[in-house]
Enzyme design. Structure first.
Site, mmCIF file in Angstrom:
data_model
loop_
_atom_site.group_PDB
_atom_site.id
_atom_site.type_symbol
_atom_site.label_atom_id
_atom_site.label_comp_id
_atom_site.label_asym_id
_atom_site.label_seq_id
_atom_site.Cartn_x
_atom_site.Cartn_y
_atom_site.Cartn_z
ATOM 1 N N GLY A 13 -34.777 63.611 -1.754
ATOM 2 C CA GLY A 13 -35.610 63.344 -0.574
ATOM 3 C C GLY A 13 -37.076 63.369 -0.968
ATOM 4 N NE ARG A 74 -30.604 62.446 -1.245
ATOM 5 C CZ ARG A 74 -31.369 62.463 -0.137
ATOM 6 N NH1 ARG A 74 -31.346 61.464 0.695
ATOM 7 N NH2 ARG A 74 -32.131 63.496 0.108
ATOM 8 C CG ASP A 105 -31.202 71.990 -3.436
ATOM 9 O OD1 ASP A 105 -31.356 70.780 -3.167
ATOM 10 O OD2 ASP A 105 -30.616 72.788 -2.679
ATOM 11 C CB THR A 127 -37.864 69.599 -1.184
ATOM 12 O OG1 THR A 127 -37.263 69.799 0.102
ATOM 13 C CG2 THR A 127 -37.991 70.955 -1.843
ATOM 14 C CG ASP A 129 -35.558 70.843 3.457
ATOM 15 O OD1 ASP A 129 -36.194 70.351 4.402
ATOM 16 O OD2 ASP A 129 -34.426 70.465 3.124
ATOM 17 C CG ASP A 131 -34.474 73.744 -0.151
ATOM 18 O OD1 ASP A 131 -35.432 73.286 -0.820
ATOM 19 O OD2 ASP A 131 -33.442 73.083 0.075
ATOM 20 N NE ARG A 173 -30.117 68.357 3.721
ATOM 21 C CZ ARG A 173 -30.048 67.557 2.676
ATOM 22 N NH1 ARG A 173 -28.983 66.821 2.504
ATOM 23 N NH2 ARG A 173 -31.017 67.487 1.800
HETATM 24 P P1 ADP Z 1 -32.758 66.755 -3.632
HETATM 25 O O1 ADP Z 1 -33.284 66.731 -5.019
HETATM 26 O O2 ADP Z 1 -33.794 66.377 -2.619
HETATM 27 O O3 ADP Z 1 -32.021 68.038 -3.310
HETATM 28 P P2 ADP Z 1 -30.172 65.374 -3.898
HETATM 29 O O4 ADP Z 1 -29.354 66.592 -3.660
HETATM 30 O O5 ADP Z 1 -29.736 64.102 -3.262
HETATM 31 O O6 ADP Z 1 -31.699 65.554 -3.483
HETATM 32 O O7 ADP Z 1 -30.209 65.145 -5.475
HETATM 33 C C1 ADP Z 1 -30.946 64.085 -6.052
HETATM 34 C C2 ADP Z 1 -30.215 63.515 -7.232
HETATM 35 O O8 ADP Z 1 -30.097 64.498 -8.261
HETATM 36 C C3 ADP Z 1 -28.784 63.062 -6.985
HETATM 37 O O9 ADP Z 1 -28.697 61.824 -6.371
HETATM 38 C C4 ADP Z 1 -28.251 63.003 -8.404
HETATM 39 O O10 ADP Z 1 -28.643 61.821 -9.063
HETATM 40 C C5 ADP Z 1 -28.944 64.202 -9.058
HETATM 41 N N1 ADP Z 1 -28.026 65.342 -9.078
HETATM 42 C C6 ADP Z 1 -27.693 66.147 -8.053
HETATM 43 N N2 ADP Z 1 -26.751 67.067 -8.429
HETATM 44 C C7 ADP Z 1 -26.473 66.799 -9.733
HETATM 45 C C8 ADP Z 1 -25.586 67.372 -10.700
HETATM 46 N N3 ADP Z 1 -24.798 68.392 -10.403
HETATM 47 N N4 ADP Z 1 -25.611 66.848 -11.938
HETATM 48 C C9 ADP Z 1 -26.415 65.810 -12.261
HETATM 49 N N5 ADP Z 1 -27.248 65.231 -11.390
HETATM 50 C C10 ADP Z 1 -27.299 65.704 -10.147
HETATM 51 O O1 F6P Z 2 -35.934 66.426 2.223
HETATM 52 C C1 F6P Z 2 -35.008 67.353 2.734
HETATM 53 C C2 F6P Z 2 -34.452 66.815 3.985
HETATM 54 O O2 F6P Z 2 -35.581 66.468 4.698
HETATM 55 C C3 F6P Z 2 -33.551 67.675 4.839
HETATM 56 O O3 F6P Z 2 -34.202 68.631 5.622
HETATM 57 C C4 F6P Z 2 -32.826 66.635 5.655
HETATM 58 O O4 F6P Z 2 -31.624 67.074 6.192
HETATM 59 C C5 F6P Z 2 -32.615 65.571 4.665
HETATM 60 O O5 F6P Z 2 -33.696 65.648 3.747
HETATM 61 C C6 F6P Z 2 -32.453 64.198 5.201
HETATM 62 O O6 F6P Z 2 -32.689 63.270 4.203
HETATM 63 P P1 F6P Z 2 -32.101 61.798 4.164
HETATM 64 O O7 F6P Z 2 -32.141 61.267 5.537
HETATM 65 O O8 F6P Z 2 -33.007 61.106 3.208
HETATM 66 O O9 F6P Z 2 -30.702 61.945 3.644
#
Ligand code: ADP
Ligand code: F6P
Length: 321
Positions: A13, A74, A105, A127, A129, A131, A173
């Site tokens: 995000g 993603r 994360d 982020t 959040d 978090d 979230r």
């Molecule tokens: P955020 O970084 O905002 O928490 P996501 O959870 O969507 O967003 O994670 C972003 C990207 O990081 C994912 O689309 C993926 O490419 C990578 N990623 C997430 N978890 C893993 C994992 N366990 N191993 C490798 N890459 C990961």
């Molecule tokens: O960036 C974190 C966050 O804003 C969360 O609080 C929210 O649930 C989520 O991303 C929504 O993201 P998207 O609509 O891009 O999946």
């Protein structure tokens, strides 16, 4: 052996201040005589080899912009070993031996995997959040809270005119920090966060009592991790004769120009990431704790949960009468 050429990407995000962080990484790297590259669309760009060299001007006029000029994605493929190997190989073939990942994360998990592939990796908390543990604040959080506070100020005007209650659903979230900080800063009567169970009977009774004692508006801030604003409003309606209005702020919270706090946080962390890579470090998540720059093993950060600020939560309850 120290790094000679590095890359930067934004992932997951987006958040306000990501551009300021990219600018800082690029300018700091160039200042220190490194080559620096941008990867477009996060880990997806690593796999598709969407990588380009950056110069001083390529990050001009972005410190004040929301979103991310590098875009974000993603990427499921990067969750596989083959995807991670492909990404690392695309970096290596260009002579890139270090990378700065800016994200949340999930992106930290990817950064950990990249570092296991032998790429020197630094992760920055991008982020809204808030978090990510081992940093007091994440890049974008301050701006998101300002947006929520501004929205609640506006809601308050019309709620007061009509002597109404307002339920405001905000992002978060798994983490209630946006609700907590915005709720405290805007004088909310109740803050519903995933970290603390709520008692709607008590909240409804307090709101009724406050109205009877002359309060002309009521604001409940609910983090999306708790549930939908509509459901909270229904619970309130079942217990009172209030007719609350619901506002879901949604992705508005993730856009707009970053505050000076987010720009400064991003600028300090971007520069620190470059200096850590130059010093030969890898596999670290960077943050600022009590004003001091910190570097913590990414895996330790992934395995931890950010502590909830109960002191601020209790303060909000004491003040909202
Ligand atoms: P955020 O970084 O905002 O928490 P996501 O959870 O969507 O967003 O994670 C972003 C990207 O990081 C994912 O689309 C993926 O490419 C990578 N990623 C997430 N978890 C893993 C994992 N366990 N191993 C490798 N890459 C990961
Ligand atoms: O960036 C974190 C966050 O804003 C969360 O609080 C929210 O649930 C989520 O991303 C929504 O993201 P998207 O609509 O891009 O999946």
């Amino acid at each position: 052996m120290t790094v000679k050429s590095i890359a930067v990407l934004t992932s997951g995000g987006d958040s306000q201040g990501m551009n300021a962080a990219v600018r800082s990484v690029v300018r700091s790297a160039l200042y220190h005589g490194l080559e620096v590259h941008a990867v477009q669309r996060g880990y997806l760009g690593l796999i598709t080899d969407d990588i380009r060299p950056m110069d001083l001007r390529s990050v001009g006029d972005i410190i004040q912009r929301g979103g991310t000029i590098l875009q974000t994605a993603r990427c499921k493929e990067f969750m596989t070993l083959e995807g991670q190997q492909k990404g690392a190989e695309n970096l290596r073939k260009r002579g890139i031996d270090g990378i700065v990942v800016i994200g949340g994360d999930g992106s930290y998990q990817g950064a950990s995997k990249l570092s296991q592939q032998g790429i020197r990796t630094m992760a920055l908390p991008g982020t809204i959040d808030n978090d990510i543990p081992f940093t007091d604040f994440t890049i974008g959080f301050d701006t998101a809270v300002s947006i929520v506070v501004d929205a609640i100020n506006k809601l308050r005007d019309t709620m007061t005119s009509h002597e109404r209650a307002s339920v405001v659903e905000v992002m978060g979230r798994h983490c209630g920090d946006i609700a907590l900080y915005a709720g405290l800063a805007s004088g909310a009567e109740a803050i519903l966060v995933p970290e603390v169970p709520y008692d709607m009977d008590r909240i409804a009774a307090r709101m009724k009592e406050n109205f009877e004692h002359g309060k002309r508006h009521s604001i409940i801030v609910v983090a999306e991790g708790v549930g939908k604003g509509d459901d909270i409003a229904r619970e309130l309606t079942e217990r009172t004769d209030m007719d609350p209005r619901v506002t879901v702020l949604g992705h508005i919270q993730r856009g707009g120009s970053p505050t000076h706090n987010d720009r400064i946080l991003a600028s300090r962390l971007g520069d620190y990431a470059v200096r850590q890579l130059l010093a030969g470090d890898s596999g670290k998540a960077l943050g600022i704790v009590k004003g001091e720059l910190t570097a913590t093993p990414i895996d330790e950060v992934i395995g931890a949960k950010k502590p909830f600020n109960k002191e601020l939560y209790d303060l909000t309850l004491r003040l909202s009468q």
